[in-house]
Motif scaffolding. Sequence first.
Motif, PDB file in Angstrom:
ATOM      1  N   CYS A  66       0.851  -1.209   0.000  1.00 26.99           N
ATOM      2  CA  CYS A  66       0.000   0.000   0.000  1.00 26.99           C
ATOM      3  C   CYS A  66       0.882   1.253   0.000  1.00 26.99           C
ATOM      4  O   CYS A  66       0.418   2.347  -0.289  1.00 26.99           O
ATOM      5  CB  CYS A  66      -0.915   0.039   1.229  1.00 26.99           C
ATOM      6  SG  CYS A  66      -2.099  -1.315   1.299  1.00 26.99           S
ATOM      7  N   ARG A  67       2.169   1.099   0.362  1.00 28.39           N
ATOM      8  CA  ARG A  67       3.101   2.236   0.360  1.00 28.39           C
ATOM      9  C   ARG A  67       4.145   2.096  -0.749  1.00 28.39           C
ATOM     10  O   ARG A  67       5.192   2.702  -0.701  1.00 28.39           O
ATOM     11  CB  ARG A  67       3.837   2.325   1.703  1.00 28.39           C
ATOM     12  CG  ARG A  67       2.929   2.659   2.872  1.00 28.39           C
ATOM     13  CD  ARG A  67       3.738   2.894   4.130  1.00 28.39           C
ATOM     14  NE  ARG A  67       4.424   1.682   4.600  1.00 28.39           N
ATOM     15  CZ  ARG A  67       5.737   1.520   4.655  1.00 28.39           C
ATOM     16  NH1 ARG A  67       6.550   2.497   4.285  1.00 28.39           N
ATOM     17  NH2 ARG A  67       6.256   0.395   5.081  1.00 28.39           N
ATOM     18  N   THR A  68       3.840   1.260  -1.739  1.00 27.28           N
ATOM     19  CA  THR A  68       4.820   1.076  -2.810  1.00 27.28           C
ATOM     20  C   THR A  68       4.928   2.380  -3.604  1.00 27.28           C
ATOM     21  O   THR A  68       4.010   3.199  -3.590  1.00 27.28           O
ATOM     22  CB  THR A  68       4.400  -0.130  -3.691  1.00 27.28           C
ATOM     23  OG1 THR A  68       5.500  -0.530  -4.474  1.00 27.28           O
ATOM     24  CG2 THR A  68       3.220   0.188  -4.575  1.00 27.28           C
ATOM     25  N   SER A  69       6.050   2.553  -4.294  1.00 29.04           N
ATOM     26  CA  SER A  69       6.304   3.877  -4.887  1.00 29.04           C
ATOM     27  C   SER A  69       5.461   4.182  -6.130  1.00 29.04           C
ATOM     28  O   SER A  69       5.337   5.331  -6.510  1.00 29.04           O
ATOM     29  CB  SER A  69       7.796   4.020  -5.212  1.00 29.04           C
ATOM     30  OG  SER A  69       8.208   2.988  -6.098  1.00 29.04           O
ATOM     31  N   TYR A  70       4.864   3.186  -6.763  1.00 31.81           N
ATOM     32  CA  TYR A  70       4.082   3.467  -7.968  1.00 31.81           C
ATOM     33  C   TYR A  70       2.610   3.688  -7.588  1.00 31.81           C
ATOM     34  O   TYR A  70       1.941   2.770  -7.072  1.00 31.81           O
ATOM     35  CB  TYR A  70       4.232   2.318  -8.986  1.00 31.81           C
ATOM     36  CG  TYR A  70       3.557   2.643 -10.300  1.00 31.81           C
ATOM     37  CD1 TYR A  70       3.914   3.787 -11.017  1.00 31.81           C
ATOM     38  CD2 TYR A  70       2.541   1.838 -10.813  1.00 31.81           C
ATOM     39  CE1 TYR A  70       3.285   4.117 -12.209  1.00 31.81           C
ATOM     40  CE2 TYR A  70       1.917   2.151 -12.010  1.00 31.81           C
ATOM     41  CZ  TYR A  70       2.294   3.299 -12.700  1.00 31.81           C
ATOM     42  OH  TYR A  70       1.661   3.640 -13.877  1.00 31.81           O
ATOM     43  N   GLY A  71       2.104   4.882  -7.851  1.00 31.54           N
ATOM     44  CA  GLY A  71       0.778   5.306  -7.385  1.00 31.54           C
ATOM     45  C   GLY A  71      -0.351   4.327  -7.682  1.00 31.54           C
ATOM     46  O   GLY A  71      -1.056   3.888  -6.761  1.00 31.54           O
ATOM     47  N   PRO A  72      -0.593   3.940  -8.954  1.00 25.26           N
ATOM     48  CA  PRO A  72      -1.744   3.076  -9.242  1.00 25.26           C
ATOM     49  C   PRO A  72      -1.677   1.726  -8.519  1.00 25.26           C
ATOM     50  O   PRO A  72      -2.702   1.185  -8.105  1.00 25.26           O
ATOM     51  CB  PRO A  72      -1.674   2.890 -10.770  1.00 25.26           C
ATOM     52  CG  PRO A  72      -0.986   4.120 -11.253  1.00 25.26           C
ATOM     53  CD  PRO A  72       0.023   4.450 -10.182  1.00 25.26           C
ATOM     54  N   TYR A  73      -0.475   1.185  -8.343  1.00 21.64           N
ATOM     55  CA  TYR A  73      -0.323  -0.105  -7.645  1.00 21.64           C
ATOM     56  C   TYR A  73      -0.654   0.091  -6.164  1.00 21.64           C
ATOM     57  O   TYR A  73      -1.427  -0.674  -5.577  1.00 21.64           O
ATOM     58  CB  TYR A  73       1.111  -0.617  -7.840  1.00 21.64           C
ATOM     59  CG  TYR A  73       1.385  -2.061  -7.428  1.00 21.64           C
ATOM     60  CD1 TYR A  73       0.381  -3.007  -7.335  1.00 21.64           C
ATOM     61  CD2 TYR A  73       2.702  -2.469  -7.166  1.00 21.64           C
ATOM     62  CE1 TYR A  73       0.660  -4.336  -6.975  1.00 21.64           C
ATOM     63  CE2 TYR A  73       2.995  -3.783  -6.817  1.00 21.64           C
ATOM     64  CZ  TYR A  73       1.967  -4.711  -6.709  1.00 21.64           C
ATOM     65  OH  TYR A  73       2.248  -6.013  -6.365  1.00 21.64           O
ATOM     66  N   ALA A  74      -0.101   1.152  -5.573  1.00 15.85           N
ATOM     67  CA  ALA A  74      -0.329   1.413  -4.145  1.00 15.85           C
ATOM     68  C   ALA A  74      -1.822   1.600  -3.876  1.00 15.85           C
ATOM     69  O   ALA A  74      -2.365   1.047  -2.911  1.00 15.85           O
ATOM     70  CB  ALA A  74       0.450   2.663  -3.719  1.00 15.85           C
TER      71      ALA A  74
END
Length: 333
Positions: free
Chosen positions: A155-163
């Motif tokens: 949920c805190r990954t750097s790529y917006g749509p994935y997060a």
Amino acid sequence: MYTQALNQADTGPKVVEDAEKLARFEAKIDAEERIEPNDWMPEAYRRTLVRQISQHAHSEIVGMLPEGNWITRAPTLRRKAALIAKVQDEGGHGLYLYSAAETLGVSREELIDQLLSGRAKYSSIFNYPTLTWADIGCIGWLVDGAAIMNQIPLCRTSYGPYARAMIRICKEESFHQRQGYEIMLTLCRGSADQKAMAQDALNRWWWPALMMFGPPDAQSVHTEQSMRWKIKRFTNDALRQQFVDATVPQAHFLGLTIPDPDLRYDGASGHWRFGAIDWEEFRQVLAGNGPCNRERMEARRRAHEDGAWVREAALAHAAKRRARAAIAKVAAE
Ligand code: FAQ
């Protein structure tokens, strides 16, 4: 950081421009800002995300099969309704994740083709069979439990749509984990045969659940780079340990035995230390030789073929709408 990778001797305008873009990208990552689809990103970052997000999507879709197998045999109406909802959620997760991958410039058709042709991986765990109703309990408790441990940090990954996709997915996974644990609890409080069935399922799912976190850190090809890009927030081994620490007390509460003679509590570190994982079994499953690899791929290929008429009908409908809109536009002019 990564700018060093550029050839320092080459100072042509393109290289200087790329170095500036890279520096801006790195600064955003360092500042914990999200990278969005229209932002410049290094090609390797894009490729890593397409790989991870699409494998994750494939896992959700293939992951519908082992449990789908039990929908017609769920022991009560309540269990059946919950299982149908769970399997539908997994289909939904796959779709959000394919959409997130598409924002990186890859088409859904291409991704599905990679899965069906065997070029893309999906989680090793879904190549194991569901032999009894207790396996459905174990999938919720252990497989969704492992998935949550791995996915909350995403949920805190750097790529917006994935997060953003991960936020809803994690909420649903939490319901999945609880329904699985509740099945186990019911079985463990039931007859001796039911408890034995729960223990047998735990014996078969424990080690494959630990393998879900991926190879040990020393053999993980992508972890170091993915951690630097803040795609991954924890290493495979760190998440595996967190999972074991959370799950062992849950097994004890159920009155079940973890099938690991080397498992012991290390008071100094506060961790449950576990025995050696059979990485040869993991390699075999990844190589296509797990108990259900062929069956799973066959089911997905058949579903794709059976759905061809739906795709064709949707395309024909879209073409008709476009043609009607074009005629209406000409008539209005
Ligand atoms: N199975 O260098 P690393 C779920 C591959 S969703 C198969 O460590 P990375 C929900 C890896 O891809 C479960 N392959 O790789 C549900 C790489 O191969 P490549 C899926 C695996 O990416 C519940 C190679 O080994 N979850 O359960 C596995 O840094 C119930 C080297 O590994 C996700 O996908 C494996 N277990 O770390 C649904 C979460 N492990 O691509 C239904 C997102 C590793 O170079 C019912 N993904 N490999 O050919 C991740 O967090 C990461 O991708 C890891 C692997 C941690 C899975």
